[in-house]
Design a protein around this motif. Structure first.
Motif, PDB file in Angstrom:
ATOM      1  N   TYR A  27      32.343  33.543  40.154  1.00 53.26           N
ATOM      2  CA  TYR A  27      30.875  34.290  40.843  1.00 53.26           C
ATOM      3  C   TYR A  27      31.337  34.474  42.392  1.00 53.26           C
ATOM      4  CZ  TYR A  27      27.076  36.994  43.064  1.00 53.26           C
ATOM      5  OH  TYR A  27      26.274  37.995  43.569  1.00 53.26           O
ATOM      6  N   TYR A  28      31.425  32.695  42.801  1.00 50.21           N
ATOM      7  CA  TYR A  28      31.002  32.912  44.315  1.00 50.21           C
ATOM      8  C   TYR A  28      32.453  32.607  45.031  1.00 50.21           C
ATOM      9  CZ  TYR A  28      26.133  32.120  44.577  1.00 50.21           C
ATOM     10  OH  TYR A  28      24.611  33.046  44.881  1.00 50.21           O
ATOM     11  N   GLU A  29      33.510  31.992  44.030  1.00 49.93           N
ATOM     12  CA  GLU A  29      34.619  32.190  44.873  1.00 49.93           C
ATOM     13  C   GLU A  29      35.384  34.031  44.769  1.00 49.93           C
ATOM     14  OE1 GLU A  29      39.110  30.587  43.727  1.00 49.93           O
ATOM     15  OE2 GLU A  29      38.177  31.130  41.992  1.00 49.93           O
ATOM     16  N   THR A  30      34.830  34.691  44.031  1.00 50.06           N
ATOM     17  CA  THR A  30      35.086  35.764  43.896  1.00 50.06           C
ATOM     18  C   THR A  30      34.429  36.850  45.399  1.00 50.06           C
ATOM     19  OG1 THR A  30      35.675  35.752  41.858  1.00 50.06           O
ATOM     20  CG2 THR A  30      35.417  38.205  42.655  1.00 50.06           C
ATOM     21  N   ALA A  31      33.290  36.372  45.554  1.00 46.60           N
ATOM     22  CA  ALA A  31      32.329  36.304  46.472  1.00 46.60           C
ATOM     23  C   ALA A  31      33.050  36.616  47.606  1.00 46.60           C
ATOM     24  CB  ALA A  31      31.775  36.517  46.760  1.00 46.60           C
ATOM     25  N   MET A  32      33.290  34.976  48.086  1.00 49.34           N
ATOM     26  CA  MET A  32      34.304  34.811  48.773  1.00 49.34           C
ATOM     27  C   MET A  32      35.585  35.816  49.810  1.00 49.34           C
ATOM     28  SD  MET A  32      33.742  30.422  49.764  1.00 49.34           S
ATOM     29  CE  MET A  32      34.461  30.331  48.142  1.00 49.34           C
TER      30      MET A  32
ATOM     31  N   LYS B  83      27.954  41.071  46.177  1.00 48.81           N
ATOM     32  CA  LYS B  83      27.779  42.401  45.485  1.00 48.81           C
ATOM     33  C   LYS B  83      29.598  42.511  44.723  1.00 48.81           C
ATOM     34  CE  LYS B  83      24.351  44.809  49.175  1.00 48.81           C
ATOM     35  NZ  LYS B  83      22.754  43.883  48.060  1.00 48.81           N
ATOM     36  N   ILE B  84      29.580  41.914  44.598  1.00 46.16           N
ATOM     37  CA  ILE B  84      30.889  42.159  43.405  1.00 46.16           C
ATOM     38  C   ILE B  84      31.178  43.211  42.525  1.00 46.16           C
ATOM     39  CG2 ILE B  84      31.671  39.728  45.074  1.00 46.16           C
ATOM     40  CD1 ILE B  84      31.308  38.394  42.104  1.00 46.16           C
ATOM     41  N   HIS B  85      29.939  42.707  41.651  1.00 50.87           N
ATOM     42  CA  HIS B  85      30.197  43.581  40.232  1.00 50.87           C
ATOM     43  C   HIS B  85      29.656  44.922  40.757  1.00 50.87           C
ATOM     44  CE1 HIS B  85      29.318  40.470  37.849  1.00 50.87           C
ATOM     45  NE2 HIS B  85      28.558  39.756  38.517  1.00 50.87           N
ATOM     46  N   GLU B  86      29.718  45.871  42.215  1.00 52.07           N
ATOM     47  CA  GLU B  86      29.262  46.851  42.504  1.00 52.07           C
ATOM     48  C   GLU B  86      31.065  47.306  43.314  1.00 52.07           C
ATOM     49  OE1 GLU B  86      26.580  47.208  45.002  1.00 52.07           O
ATOM     50  OE2 GLU B  86      25.292  46.401  44.330  1.00 52.07           O
ATOM     51  N   SER B  87      31.622  46.322  42.888  1.00 50.49           N
ATOM     52  CA  SER B  87      33.056  46.114  44.631  1.00 50.49           C
ATOM     53  C   SER B  87      34.096  46.218  43.200  1.00 50.49           C
ATOM     54  CB  SER B  87      32.821  45.529  45.689  1.00 50.49           C
ATOM     55  OG  SER B  87      32.867  44.256  45.205  1.00 50.49           O
TER      56      SER B  87
ATOM     57  N   LYS C   8      38.070  45.707  34.501  1.00 50.72           N
ATOM     58  CA  LYS C   8      38.366  44.641  34.672  1.00 50.72           C
ATOM     59  C   LYS C   8      39.020  43.600  35.031  1.00 50.72           C
ATOM     60  CE  LYS C   8      43.260  46.155  37.172  1.00 50.72           C
ATOM     61  NZ  LYS C   8      43.745  46.696  37.085  1.00 50.72           N
ATOM     62  N   GLU C   9      38.488  43.328  36.299  1.00 50.71           N
ATOM     63  CA  GLU C   9      38.313  42.149  36.485  1.00 50.71           C
ATOM     64  C   GLU C   9      36.864  41.893  37.144  1.00 50.71           C
ATOM     65  OE1 GLU C   9      39.799  42.042  41.448  1.00 50.71           O
ATOM     66  OE2 GLU C   9      40.876  43.233  40.321  1.00 50.71           O
ATOM     67  N   ARG C  10      35.574  42.449  36.734  1.00 50.58           N
ATOM     68  CA  ARG C  10      34.881  41.734  36.759  1.00 50.58           C
ATOM     69  C   ARG C  10      34.368  39.988  35.308  1.00 50.58           C
ATOM     70  NH1 ARG C  10      31.252  47.020  37.239  1.00 50.58           N
ATOM     71  NH2 ARG C  10      32.337  47.520  38.816  1.00 50.58           N
TER      72      ARG C  10
END
Length: 139
Positions: free
Chosen positions: A112-117, A123-127, A131-133
């Protein structure tokens, strides 16, 4: 034969703990020299590895002492010793499962935090595209 210092180095158990184990009757076969110095043998080292194993399962000193006493009583207590180790096994498996659940959550949070960075937002689940979630673990 080993001194308390040598046993402490070999086992990574502090001398104070070794003295405590002896006082509590967990090491009944520890001998002493004429001047009172404790002398440990290979059987004592084997017993220490079992004591440490039982401690890691969460067994109390009182229950470990019961196991030591059963060993001294001989073959009439084989069933009791077996049952004790079965209980320890079940508790260890429970702890392993608990740790696996914890690791799943930690792995998720790392992702989660790697993806958020990379995304520049939490708000990565919104963006992220579907398929990447990655779903959060239920635990």
């Amino acid at each position: 034969m080993y001194t308390i210092g040598e046993v402490s180095k070999k086992t990574n158990i502090p001398p104070s703990t070794l003295r405590y184990y002896e006082k509590e009757g967990l090491l009944p076969s520890v001998s002493r020299t004429d001047s009172g110095i404790r002398k440990f043998d290979d059987d004592d080292l084997d017993r220490l590895s079992i004591i440490e194993c039982l401690k890691k399962t969460g067994l109390s000193i009182k229950k470990i002492k019961q196991f030591i006493d059963w060993c001294s009583e001989g073959d009439s207590t084989i069933q009791l010793r077996y049952e004790m180790f079965q209980e320890c096994r079940e508790e260890t498996l429970r702890k392993i499962n608990e740790l696996k659940e914890t690791l799943e959550m930690i792995d998720y949070k790392c992702w989660y935090y790697e993806t958020a960075m990379k995304a520049g937002t939490t708000k990565i689940h919104e963006s992220l595209p579907d398929k990447e979630r990655r779903e959060r673990p239920l635990s």
